[in-house]
Design an enzyme around this catalytic site. Structure first.
Site, mmCIF file in Angstrom:
data_model
loop_
_atom_site.group_PDB
_atom_site.id
_atom_site.type_symbol
_atom_site.label_atom_id
_atom_site.label_comp_id
_atom_site.label_asym_id
_atom_site.label_seq_id
_atom_site.Cartn_x
_atom_site.Cartn_y
_atom_site.Cartn_z
ATOM 1 N N THR A 1 0.676 -1.057 -0.021
ATOM 2 C CA THR A 1 -0.012 -0.044 0.033
ATOM 3 C C THR A 1 0.890 1.283 0.031
ATOM 4 O O THR A 1 0.156 2.480 -0.315
ATOM 5 C CB THR A 1 -0.794 0.048 1.387
ATOM 6 O OG1 THR A 1 -0.247 -0.017 2.431
ATOM 7 C CG2 THR A 1 -2.070 -1.105 1.105
ATOM 8 N N GLY A 2 2.036 1.203 0.292
ATOM 9 C CA GLY A 2 3.266 2.337 0.304
ATOM 10 C C GLY A 2 3.535 2.680 -1.039
ATOM 11 O O GLY A 2 3.159 2.033 -2.143
ATOM 12 N N VAL B 1 6.317 3.032 -2.598
ATOM 13 C CA VAL B 1 7.162 2.082 -3.517
ATOM 14 C C VAL B 1 6.364 0.816 -3.991
ATOM 15 O O VAL B 1 6.555 0.314 -5.061
ATOM 16 C CB VAL B 1 8.373 1.804 -2.772
ATOM 17 C CG1 VAL B 1 9.289 0.678 -3.610
ATOM 18 C CG2 VAL B 1 9.319 3.043 -2.375
ATOM 19 N N ARG C 1 21.300 -4.345 3.872
ATOM 20 C CA ARG C 1 22.254 -3.832 2.529
ATOM 21 C C ARG C 1 23.793 -4.119 2.990
ATOM 22 O O ARG C 1 24.520 -4.440 2.154
ATOM 23 C CB ARG C 1 22.067 -2.344 2.323
ATOM 24 C CG ARG C 1 20.886 -2.174 1.426
ATOM 25 C CD ARG C 1 20.594 -0.559 1.252
ATOM 26 N NE ARG C 1 19.374 -0.159 0.577
ATOM 27 C CZ ARG C 1 18.858 1.069 0.794
ATOM 28 N NH1 ARG C 1 19.426 1.891 1.653
ATOM 29 N NH2 ARG C 1 17.498 1.265 0.546
ATOM 30 N N CYS D 1 18.179 5.246 -2.958
ATOM 31 C CA CYS D 1 17.811 5.761 -4.541
ATOM 32 C C CYS D 1 18.868 6.816 -4.657
ATOM 33 O O CYS D 1 19.128 6.831 -5.788
ATOM 34 C CB CYS D 1 16.198 6.183 -4.241
ATOM 35 S SG CYS D 1 16.012 7.335 -2.983
ATOM 36 N N GLN E 1 17.046 16.088 -3.267
ATOM 37 C CA GLN E 1 16.280 14.774 -3.632
ATOM 38 C C GLN E 1 14.749 15.218 -3.462
ATOM 39 O O GLN E 1 14.309 16.120 -2.861
ATOM 40 C CB GLN E 1 16.702 13.962 -2.329
ATOM 41 C CG GLN E 1 18.116 13.312 -2.502
ATOM 42 C CD GLN E 1 18.635 12.457 -1.479
ATOM 43 O OE1 GLN E 1 19.807 12.220 -1.032
ATOM 44 N NE2 GLN E 1 17.704 11.417 -1.043
ATOM 45 N N SER F 1 9.216 12.519 -3.016
ATOM 46 C CA SER F 1 8.604 10.953 -3.119
ATOM 47 C C SER F 1 9.603 10.354 -2.259
ATOM 48 O O SER F 1 9.163 8.942 -2.038
ATOM 49 C CB SER F 1 8.363 10.730 -4.391
ATOM 50 O OG SER F 1 9.599 10.786 -5.240
ATOM 51 N N ARG G 1 16.734 17.893 0.877
ATOM 52 C CA ARG G 1 15.425 17.738 0.309
ATOM 53 C C ARG G 1 14.739 18.916 -0.191
ATOM 54 O O ARG G 1 15.002 19.932 0.440
ATOM 55 C CB ARG G 1 14.576 17.297 1.394
ATOM 56 C CG ARG G 1 13.046 16.719 1.094
ATOM 57 C CD ARG G 1 13.299 15.407 0.347
ATOM 58 N NE ARG G 1 13.181 14.337 1.488
ATOM 59 C CZ ARG G 1 13.629 12.976 0.920
ATOM 60 N NH1 ARG G 1 13.765 12.833 -0.030
ATOM 61 N NH2 ARG G 1 13.895 11.980 2.036
ATOM 62 N N HIS H 1 15.737 12.725 -8.392
ATOM 63 C CA HIS H 1 16.873 13.163 -7.437
ATOM 64 C C HIS H 1 17.901 13.569 -8.508
ATOM 65 O O HIS H 1 18.663 12.920 -9.311
ATOM 66 C CB HIS H 1 17.659 11.871 -6.674
ATOM 67 C CG HIS H 1 16.679 11.435 -5.647
ATOM 68 N ND1 HIS H 1 15.431 12.210 -4.931
ATOM 69 C CD2 HIS H 1 16.735 10.381 -4.610
ATOM 70 C CE1 HIS H 1 14.982 11.350 -4.354
ATOM 71 N NE2 HIS H 1 15.823 10.407 -3.930
ATOM 72 N N ASN I 1 13.687 8.312 -8.644
ATOM 73 C CA ASN I 1 13.920 7.995 -7.413
ATOM 74 C C ASN I 1 13.262 6.692 -7.031
ATOM 75 O O ASN I 1 13.461 5.681 -6.217
ATOM 76 C CB ASN I 1 14.116 8.760 -6.266
ATOM 77 C CG ASN I 1 12.781 9.712 -6.142
ATOM 78 O OD1 ASN I 1 12.564 10.444 -7.206
ATOM 79 N ND2 ASN I 1 12.033 9.459 -5.223
#
Length: 352
Positions: free
Chosen positions: A13-14, A16, A114, A153, A179, A182, A238, A245, A330
């Site tokens: 639902t987000g 991404v 990561r 991103c 950036q 979003s 931002r 970006h 991004n």
């Protein structure tokens, strides 16, 4: 592909998660079979659980799908999917991805794993050989599945442009980012904080850029990754832009390539996705523009369906060697599109 692989999207639902849904429509290799989200969304139809943020209409069949609050035990019993895309918040992603990774191929956009020693951090054009690290991971953890991750991103756009310059010997990199909103998810940055303003701080972003690029550009030694050996300094901001970006990159090289040689390095750069003609691969990963005022997010973020990085204002630098601007989308190349491209690479290598 004779049989499509069934995909589960965790965090569907987000912003991404929705980008994954959008990009997977009509995909020749993958089909969405499970949409999963938090307990407050579970049991609802997707159209009732999600505030749709994409610039295309919500697919009707997606809107009618029931959102699952899925766990590994129920997933194994129902056998509803073959691989997992996750776009969960970092604090939640760590344990959930471990649970699923023990049983399924997990393609993670979260930051939780990561920098784990046995987890690949993949940009398919740059380090396709790093995917072999999942075999080390499976053996070490006694897993049937695995976790593989996509970078931050802002890291992706910059690092794609660094790879072709490694032939000239990279000593130092300085980058300043502008950036898009979003990147903060939805609802993201409050309007009264960003209108008529630039916010010169994004939590954890600079540290991610400074560490992730060195892992991505490192060498797989058969057991782990030997990190690249150069200095990288990032300053992240931002700005009041929806998507895309934009980054100012300053780079010091061992050699002094001409601007023509540098541009040729960018425009001729291709990787495994292009050689394999993967469905989501851009024909040209790096596009160079010559206008004095490009790239710009509004005009250039959708280059090659948002999968290419656009470079401009390439010039010599009086302190470093070169400087240029680069722009990447991004939430496409920097998020869902990059994740799908990684999954395509794993499929062609017989790992997913």
């Amino acid at each position: 592909m004779s049989n499509k692989r069934r995909v589960a999207i965790l965090g569907a639902t987000g912003a991404v998660g929705q980008r994954y849904i959008q990009l997977l429509q009509g995909h020749p290799w993958f089909e969405i079979s499970v949409l999963a989200a938090s307990e407050r969304s579970a049991g609802k139809k997707f159209k009732d659980a999600a505030t749709w943020l994409m610039d295309t209409d919500m697919p009707k069949e997606i809107g009618e799908m029931q959102v699952a609050n899925i766990d590994v035990k129920s997933a194994e019993q129902t056998d509803d999917f073959d691989l997992v895309f996750t776009s969960l918040p970092g604090d939640l992603a760590g344990p959930v991805e471990n649970e699923f990774g023990a049983h399924y191929p997990v393609f993670s956009k979260a930051s939780a794993h990561r920098m784990d020693n046995d987890v690949p951090l993949i940009i398919p054009e740059i380090n396709p050989d790093h995917i072999e690290l999942v075999k080390v991971q499976q053996k070490k953890r006694n897993w049937k599945g695995f976790i593989t991750t996509d970078p931050n991103c802002s890291t992706i756009g910059m690092t794609l442009t660094l790879k072709p310059l490694m032939q000239f010997g990279i000593q130092q990199v300085m980058v300043t980012t502008m950036q898009a909103l979003s990147g903060a998810g939805y609802p993201g940055v409050p309007s009264l904080d960003i209108i008529d303003n630039v916010i010169p701080y994004i939590s954890g972003e600079e540290e991610k850029m400074e560490s992730e690029a060195l892992k991505i550009l490192g060498t797989f030694n058969g057991v782990s990754i030997d990190y690249a050996d150069f200095q990288l300094s990032a300053s992240c901001n931002r700005v009041n832009v929806k998507d895309g970006h934009l980054e100012a990159v300053f780079i010091k090289l061992d050699k002094e390539p001409s601007l023509e040689e540098t541009e040729t390095a960018f425009t001729t750069f291709k990787g495994e996705p292009q050689k394999l003609k993967l469905p989501s691969a851009p024909t040209q990963p790096i596009i160079v523009r010559h206008e004095k005022n490009r790239p710009q997010p509004r005009y250039d973020r959708d280059a090659e369906q948002g999968q290419s990085v656009v470079v401009g204002r390439l010039r010599k630098d009086p302190i470093m060697t070169l400087k240029y601007m680069c722009l990447s989308h991004n939430t496409v190349r920097g998020a869902a599109g990059g994740g799908i491209l990684s999954a395509e690479l794993y499929v062609t290598k017989g790992l997913a």
